[in-house]
Design an enzyme around this catalytic site. Structure first.
Site, PDB file in Angstrom:
ATOM      1  N   ARG A 158       5.260  10.327   2.069  1.00 52.30           N
ATOM      2  CA  ARG A 158       6.494  10.310   2.834  1.00 52.30           C
ATOM      3  C   ARG A 158       7.705  10.417   1.923  1.00 52.30           C
ATOM      4  O   ARG A 158       7.616  10.158   0.717  1.00 52.30           O
ATOM      5  CB  ARG A 158       6.559   9.112   3.774  1.00 52.30           C
ATOM      6  CG  ARG A 158       6.395   7.777   3.105  1.00 52.30           C
ATOM      7  CD  ARG A 158       6.391   6.660   4.148  1.00 52.30           C
ATOM      8  NE  ARG A 158       6.381   5.360   3.502  1.00 52.30           N
ATOM      9  CZ  ARG A 158       6.391   4.205   4.130  1.00 52.30           C
ATOM     10  NH1 ARG A 158       6.443   4.190   5.456  1.00 52.30           N
ATOM     11  NH2 ARG A 158       6.398   3.065   3.476  1.00 52.30           N
ATOM     12  N   ARG A 202      14.694  -1.615   1.662  1.00 55.82           N
ATOM     13  CA  ARG A 202      14.716  -2.300   2.957  1.00 55.82           C
ATOM     14  C   ARG A 202      15.625  -3.538   2.893  1.00 55.82           C
ATOM     15  O   ARG A 202      15.968  -3.988   1.801  1.00 55.82           O
ATOM     16  CB  ARG A 202      13.292  -2.765   3.296  1.00 55.82           C
ATOM     17  CG  ARG A 202      12.286  -1.649   3.328  1.00 55.82           C
ATOM     18  CD  ARG A 202      11.033  -2.025   2.551  1.00 55.82           C
ATOM     19  NE  ARG A 202      10.131  -0.880   2.383  1.00 55.82           N
ATOM     20  CZ  ARG A 202       9.290  -0.460   3.312  1.00 55.82           C
ATOM     21  NH1 ARG A 202       9.189  -1.123   4.451  1.00 55.82           N
ATOM     22  NH2 ARG A 202       8.536   0.596   3.123  1.00 55.82           N
ATOM     23  N   ASP A 254       8.441   2.880   8.499  1.00 55.48           N
ATOM     24  CA  ASP A 254       7.194   2.152   8.728  1.00 55.48           C
ATOM     25  C   ASP A 254       6.698   2.286  10.164  1.00 55.48           C
ATOM     26  O   ASP A 254       6.834   1.387  10.995  1.00 55.48           O
ATOM     27  CB  ASP A 254       7.327   0.667   8.337  1.00 55.48           C
ATOM     28  CG  ASP A 254       7.144   0.486   6.833  1.00 55.48           C
ATOM     29  OD1 ASP A 254       7.119   1.505   6.111  1.00 55.48           O
ATOM     30  OD2 ASP A 254       7.042  -0.661   6.374  1.00 55.48           O
ATOM     31  N   ARG A 307       0.838  -1.200   0.000  1.00 57.00           N
ATOM     32  CA  ARG A 307       0.000   0.000   0.000  1.00 57.00           C
ATOM     33  C   ARG A 307       0.870   1.245   0.000  1.00 57.00           C
ATOM     34  O   ARG A 307       0.519   2.289   0.526  1.00 57.00           O
ATOM     35  CB  ARG A 307      -0.932   0.004   1.182  1.00 57.00           C
ATOM     36  CG  ARG A 307      -0.195  -0.157   2.489  1.00 57.00           C
ATOM     37  CD  ARG A 307      -0.884   0.573   3.542  1.00 57.00           C
ATOM     38  NE  ARG A 307      -0.369   0.120   4.818  1.00 57.00           N
ATOM     39  CZ  ARG A 307      -1.042   0.224   5.910  1.00 57.00           C
ATOM     40  NH1 ARG A 307      -2.228   0.730   5.892  1.00 57.00           N
ATOM     41  NH2 ARG A 307      -0.510  -0.172   7.045  1.00 57.00           N
ATOM     42  N   ASP A 342      11.559  -6.530   6.627  1.00 63.35           N
ATOM     43  CA  ASP A 342      10.999  -5.645   5.601  1.00 63.35           C
ATOM     44  C   ASP A 342      10.770  -4.239   6.151  1.00 63.35           C
ATOM     45  O   ASP A 342      10.467  -3.327   5.385  1.00 63.35           O
ATOM     46  CB  ASP A 342       9.672  -6.214   5.055  1.00 63.35           C
ATOM     47  CG  ASP A 342       8.699  -6.597   6.163  1.00 63.35           C
ATOM     48  OD1 ASP A 342       9.094  -7.405   7.026  1.00 63.35           O
ATOM     49  OD2 ASP A 342       7.575  -6.086   6.178  1.00 63.35           O
ATOM     50  N   ASN A 343      10.916  -4.080   7.450  1.00 61.39           N
ATOM     51  CA  ASN A 343      10.720  -2.760   8.048  1.00 61.39           C
ATOM     52  C   ASN A 343      12.034  -2.145   8.509  1.00 61.39           C
ATOM     53  O   ASN A 343      12.043  -1.234   9.321  1.00 61.39           O
ATOM     54  CB  ASN A 343       9.741  -2.854   9.218  1.00 61.39           C
ATOM     55  CG  ASN A 343       8.319  -3.119   8.750  1.00 61.39           C
ATOM     56  OD1 ASN A 343       7.986  -2.859   7.591  1.00 61.39           O
ATOM     57  ND2 ASN A 343       7.480  -3.636   9.625  1.00 61.39           N
ATOM     58  N   ASP A 355      -6.199  -4.298   1.118  1.00 58.81           N
ATOM     59  CA  ASP A 355      -6.850  -3.343   0.220  1.00 58.81           C
ATOM     60  C   ASP A 355      -5.956  -2.212  -0.287  1.00 58.81           C
ATOM     61  O   ASP A 355      -6.387  -1.375  -1.080  1.00 58.81           O
ATOM     62  CB  ASP A 355      -8.081  -2.747   0.913  1.00 58.81           C
ATOM     63  CG  ASP A 355      -7.736  -2.126   2.264  1.00 58.81           C
ATOM     64  OD1 ASP A 355      -6.533  -1.975   2.562  1.00 58.81           O
ATOM     65  OD2 ASP A 355      -8.664  -1.811   3.028  1.00 58.81           O
ATOM     66  N   GLY A 356      -4.731  -2.150   0.238  1.00 61.80           N
ATOM     67  CA  GLY A 356      -3.831  -1.088  -0.226  1.00 61.80           C
ATOM     68  C   GLY A 356      -4.139   0.279   0.362  1.00 61.80           C
ATOM     69  O   GLY A 356      -3.567   1.283  -0.062  1.00 61.80           O
ATOM     70  N   LYS A 365       1.467   6.512   0.916  1.00 62.26           N
ATOM     71  CA  LYS A 365       1.070   5.326   1.675  1.00 62.26           C
ATOM     72  C   LYS A 365      -0.449   5.367   1.808  1.00 62.26           C
ATOM     73  O   LYS A 365      -0.993   6.330   2.365  1.00 62.26           O
ATOM     74  CB  LYS A 365       1.748   5.347   3.047  1.00 62.26           C
ATOM     75  CG  LYS A 365       1.617   4.047   3.810  1.00 62.26           C
ATOM     76  CD  LYS A 365       2.617   3.996   4.955  1.00 62.26           C
ATOM     77  CE  LYS A 365       2.358   2.809   5.861  1.00 62.26           C
ATOM     78  NZ  LYS A 365       3.258   2.803   7.015  1.00 62.26           N
TER      79      LYS A 365
HETATM   80  P1  AMP Z   1       3.703  -3.951   7.733  1.00 65.49           P
HETATM   81  O1  AMP Z   1       3.455  -4.928   8.822  1.00 65.49           O
HETATM   82  O2  AMP Z   1       2.833  -2.723   7.804  1.00 65.49           O
HETATM   83  O3  AMP Z   1       5.135  -3.626   7.569  1.00 65.49           O
HETATM   84  O4  AMP Z   1       3.216  -4.664   6.387  1.00 65.49           O
HETATM   85  C1  AMP Z   1       3.709  -5.888   5.941  1.00 65.49           C
HETATM   86  C2  AMP Z   1       3.333  -6.058   4.510  1.00 65.49           C
HETATM   87  O5  AMP Z   1       1.917  -5.982   4.352  1.00 65.49           O
HETATM   88  C3  AMP Z   1       3.919  -5.028   3.558  1.00 65.49           C
HETATM   89  O6  AMP Z   1       4.192  -5.671   2.354  1.00 65.49           O
HETATM   90  C4  AMP Z   1       2.785  -4.055   3.400  1.00 65.49           C
HETATM   91  O7  AMP Z   1       2.868  -3.327   2.199  1.00 65.49           O
HETATM   92  C5  AMP Z   1       1.579  -4.965   3.433  1.00 65.49           C
HETATM   93  N1  AMP Z   1       0.377  -4.290   3.900  1.00 65.49           N
HETATM   94  C6  AMP Z   1       0.103  -3.835   5.138  1.00 65.49           C
HETATM   95  N2  AMP Z   1      -1.115  -3.271   5.186  1.00 65.49           N
HETATM   96  C7  AMP Z   1      -1.629  -3.362   3.948  1.00 65.49           C
HETATM   97  C8  AMP Z   1      -2.857  -2.959   3.347  1.00 65.49           C
HETATM   98  N3  AMP Z   1      -3.820  -2.338   4.015  1.00 65.49           N
HETATM   99  N4  AMP Z   1      -3.023  -3.218   2.030  1.00 65.49           N
HETATM  100  C9  AMP Z   1      -2.067  -3.854   1.311  1.00 65.49           C
HETATM  101  N5  AMP Z   1      -0.908  -4.261   1.824  1.00 65.49           N
HETATM  102  C10 AMP Z   1      -0.681  -4.019   3.119  1.00 65.49           C
HETATM  103 MG    MG Z   2       6.189  -2.460   6.467  1.00 62.11          MG
END
Ligand code: AMP
Ligand code: MG
Length: 524
Positions: free
Chosen positions: A192, A199, A279, A103, A269-270, A134-135, A122
């Site tokens: 941002r 990453r 993130d 997203r 990934d963060n 849902d992005g 974002k």
């Molecule tokens: P995060 O835990 O926020 O670092 O997210 C882990 C992964 O999930 C990353 O690839 C994000 O882009 C994806 N992600 C988190 N929330 C969403 C969302 N609402 N829609 C699509 N991808 C998401």
């Molecule tokens: Mg992330």
């Protein structure tokens, strides 16, 4: 608004040949071109003029339709092609495969004042990496990211920046605590900014799939563009690259420990390859000093990402990065040496940082013990970290008959229950304080100079969790007055701001167990 577009990532690295936004596995490509979802009724809630300035965007530009169009994805700048990056990651210690910008959408890179910046939205809709989600992003988490990125910057912590916070005009369904209570929330978009949003996971994904050619392209690109002085393409260069990433990561973590920041989701990934805090999800700020604290309810059981574990996790994550780079180096010793020295260097830098927090400029034997004892004593009764260190700086060795009781009277303000102190707690504090006073007497520095130095490292104002929640509660009702106030407050976190003393206060009791204040999840 004239921006000096200068794409490098998307120009130099292999693109996915599919340009649809449909979720899928993407191979042999560092990114996919995507189209941001055009928001229904975008509205700018707040912009950071300082970040705008970095990009060559003027104060006057901020109120134009072009700016709103840019930061909400409703208008794509001429000459740019937005894209989402492909990356993987270890989540909570397990390899999770392809994640990617689910997203987040990179609009473009641009150059201003000899610096290059990537702008990323974002919450702008589906990308190939959205998996089943849902992005989109909601207002509460977007406020938290916008405010905290900037607060961290002004605290002197390496971080990605936030240009703006906007409402998308649509509603988004979220189950805040993942307990079957889904509800509609306001959708939002944060724009941002960072030199680049690469990453650890960007490297891991190609290594895990054996896509070594793409891995090499990405690694050489990263070194050439962001690690000046390192020669890419050689074994020594790749080793030096890992060393530099380790150094930058270490520096970032020491800052987190200094200001009491808990990231909450330190998955690979963060972690930014540039050592920037990235993130902002279920992060939090220590109120009571507690190394075991994490605000992330998703991590409640094992507390992998608790405050006191952040350096260890960074080391673990660097280990994964080292694994991903192994094929270029083909020898484990130099990598192990870097990882081993990370632990030693962390001890050294942590000690140095804590000395500064205590106003100690010399290094004296026994400082380590003084600091360890302090960490233990701070936990005997709930003690507000920020307030404690700030008050400690007000001690005057010159004042008549200074003794540990007088100091205790000063720092008691940081205790959450000062009336209920047990005898052994008081005696531990008395003992620590007398050691500390003896140690201060070994320094050759005036009270004023010590206080000035301490006030530069011990912030007076941080983004306490309940403060972010108060901002959110108001913004949900359409009132951004507090958002503006807190944003301005946190631009000068080390300064005394006489009209803002109310924010130099312990967390109110109502916020102790409130969702959003002490309990957060990955739902955002
Ligand atoms: P995060 O835990 O926020 O670092 O997210 C882990 C992964 O999930 C990353 O690839 C994000 O882009 C994806 N992600 C988190 N929330 C969403 C969302 N609402 N829609 C699509 N991808 C998401
Ligand atoms: Mg992330």
């Amino acid at each position: 608004m004239r921006l000096n577009i200068k794409d490098t990532f998307s120009k130099q690295l292999p693109a996915d040949s599919d340009t649809s936004n449909n979720p899928r596995q993407v191979h042999h490509a560092c990114f996919s071109y995507v189209t941001p979802q055009s928001p229904e009724n975008p509205k700018l809630l707040h912009a950071s003029s300082e970040v705008a300035e970095l990009l060559g965007i003027t104060e006057a530009d901020l109120s134009t339709p072009d700016f709103l169009g840019l930061v909400t994805g409703s208008q794509i700048l001429e000459g740019t092609k937005p894209y989402a990056m492909c990356y993987g990651g270890h989540q909570f210690g397990n390899w999770a495969g392809q994640l990617g910008d689910g997203r987040a959408i990179n609009l473009t890179e641009l150059e201003h004042a000899n610096k290059r910046w990537a702008i990323q939205l974002k919450g702008s809709g589906l990308t190939p990496y959205s998996r089943t989600a849902d992005g989109l992003a909601v207002l509460r988490s977007s406020i938290r990211e916008h405010l905290c990125s900037e607060a961290m910057h002004y605290l002197g912590v390496p971080t990605t920046r936030s240009l703006s916070l906007s409402l998308s005009g649509s509603e988004v369904m979220r189950d805040v605590l993942y307990n079957g209570n889904a509800a509609m929330e306001k959708g939002a978009i944060v724009a941002r900014v960072a030199p680049i949003f690469i990453r650890f996971g960007n490297f891991e994904i190609f290594a895990s799939r054996g896509e070594f050619e793409t891995l090499k392209q990405l690694t050489d690109f990263t070194i050439q563009e962001y690690f000046p002085g390192i020669a890419s393409g050689t074994k020594e260069g790749y080793v030096a690259f890992l060393q530099e990433v380790a150094n930058r990561t270490l520096e970032m973590i020491v800052h987190w420990q200094r200001v009491g920041f808990v990231h909450g989701v330190m998955n690979t990934d963060n972690l930014s390859i540039l050592g920037l805090t990235i993130d902002y999800g279920p992060y939090g700020w220590l109120e009571g000093y507690d190394p075991n604290w994490t605000p992330n309810t998703t991590d409640k059981q094992f507390k992998r990402y608790r405050f006191g574990n952040q350096a260890k996790v960074a080391h673990w994550n660097l280990y994964q990065l080292a694994n991903a780079l192994y094929s270029f180096i083909d020898e484990s010793e130099p990598l192990e040496a870097i990882l081993d020295s990370f632990n030693k260097d962390y001890q050294i830098q942590y000690l140095e940082m804590m000395r500064h927090k205590l106003g100690l400029q010399k290094g004296v034997d026994g400082d380590q013990e003084l600091i360890s004892k302090l960490e233990k004593t701070l936990q005997l009764t709930e003690t507000d970290m920020t307030i404690f260190f700030r008050l400690l700086g007000t001690i005057s060795l010159k004042s008549d008959a200074l003794n540990s009781e007088k100091v205790l009277d000063i720092i008691k303000e940081a205790f959450y229950a000062p009336q209920e102190l047990k005898e052994e707690v008081l005696s531990s504090w008395n003992s620590w304080i007398s050691n500390y006073l003896a140690r201060l007497n070994q320094e050759d520095i005036s009270d004023t100079d010590r206080q000035t130095a301490m006030n530069k490292t011990n912030p007076k104002y941080v983004l306490r969790n309940y403060m972010a929640q108060l901002v959110i509660d108001d913004a949900e009702k359409g009132d951004v007055t507090l958002l503006n106030e807190i944003f301005e407050l946190l631009k000068n976190p080390y300064e005394e701001q006489v009209t803002q003393e109310k924010w130099f206060a312990k967390r109110p009791e109502w916020a102790r167990n409130k969702v959003g204040c002490s309990m957060l999840s990955c739902s955002s």
